[in-house]
Design an enzyme around this catalytic site. Sequence first.
Site, short mmCIF file in Angstrom:
data_model
loop_
_atom_site.label_atom_id
_atom_site.label_comp_id
_atom_site.label_asym_id
_atom_site.label_seq_id
_atom_site.Cartn_x
_atom_site.Cartn_y
_atom_site.Cartn_z
N ASP A 12 0.85 -1.19 0.00
CA ASP A 12 0.00 0.00 0.00
C ASP A 12 0.89 1.24 0.00
O ASP A 12 1.90 1.30 0.71
CB ASP A 12 -0.89 -0.01 1.25
CG ASP A 12 -2.04 0.96 1.15
OD1 ASP A 12 -3.20 0.51 1.09
OD2 ASP A 12 -1.79 2.19 1.14
N HIS A 45 -10.13 -5.10 -3.25
CA HIS A 45 -8.79 -5.32 -2.71
C HIS A 45 -8.89 -5.77 -1.27
O HIS A 45 -9.76 -5.33 -0.52
CB HIS A 45 -7.92 -4.07 -2.84
CG HIS A 45 -8.56 -2.83 -2.31
ND1 HIS A 45 -9.51 -2.14 -3.00
CD2 HIS A 45 -8.39 -2.19 -1.14
CE1 HIS A 45 -9.91 -1.10 -2.28
NE2 HIS A 45 -9.25 -1.11 -1.14
N HIS A 57 -6.88 -5.92 2.26
CA HIS A 57 -5.76 -5.34 3.02
C HIS A 57 -5.19 -6.37 3.98
O HIS A 57 -5.94 -7.02 4.71
CB HIS A 57 -6.26 -4.18 3.91
CG HIS A 57 -6.77 -2.98 3.20
ND1 HIS A 57 -6.00 -1.87 2.97
CD2 HIS A 57 -7.99 -2.68 2.70
CE1 HIS A 57 -6.72 -0.94 2.36
NE2 HIS A 57 -7.94 -1.41 2.19
#
Length: 138
Positions: A32, A101, A103
Amino acid sequence: MKKEDCLFCKIANGEIPSTTIYENNDFRVFFDIAPASKGHALIVPKQHYNDIFDMDAETGGRLFSLATAVARALKKELKCEGMNIVQNNGLIAGQTVFHFHLHLIPRYTGDTVNIVWQPGEADQNELQALAKAVRKDL
Ligand code: 5GP
Ligand code: ZN
């Protein structure tokens, strides 16, 4: 399918660079750009899905299978003590990039990650009725 003007379609397919940890035909795993903690990584499908509601179960299964391997590898290298797996769906849920997505957020003693909610109260009858209603859609 890819979506025009989708940031994560471009990153997942290598048109925009990212710090990639791993990729295969279906997924890209990269760090990220604004990490919540050291090693904060994202797993992104190369095909466009807006969110979980849009994703088929088979892709979801393969994605989470990959997540188990990535989680273990991050833990081994970073020596984190724990990890939050977070996946936001919809503006109301904090999603800011509208391409699915997952995480992976490594956790360390004294870090500043903040993933909290206030515990609520549940009515057992209401939960039973809700369980029945949802079950019929599975
Ligand atoms: P969301 O809030 O949608 O669940 O998470 C989106 C995440 O994507 C955020 O954590 C944000 O830092 C990350 N992100 C946004 N743009 C980029 C980018 O261009 N590159 C990378 N590597 N991450 C990004
Ligand atoms: Zn996309």
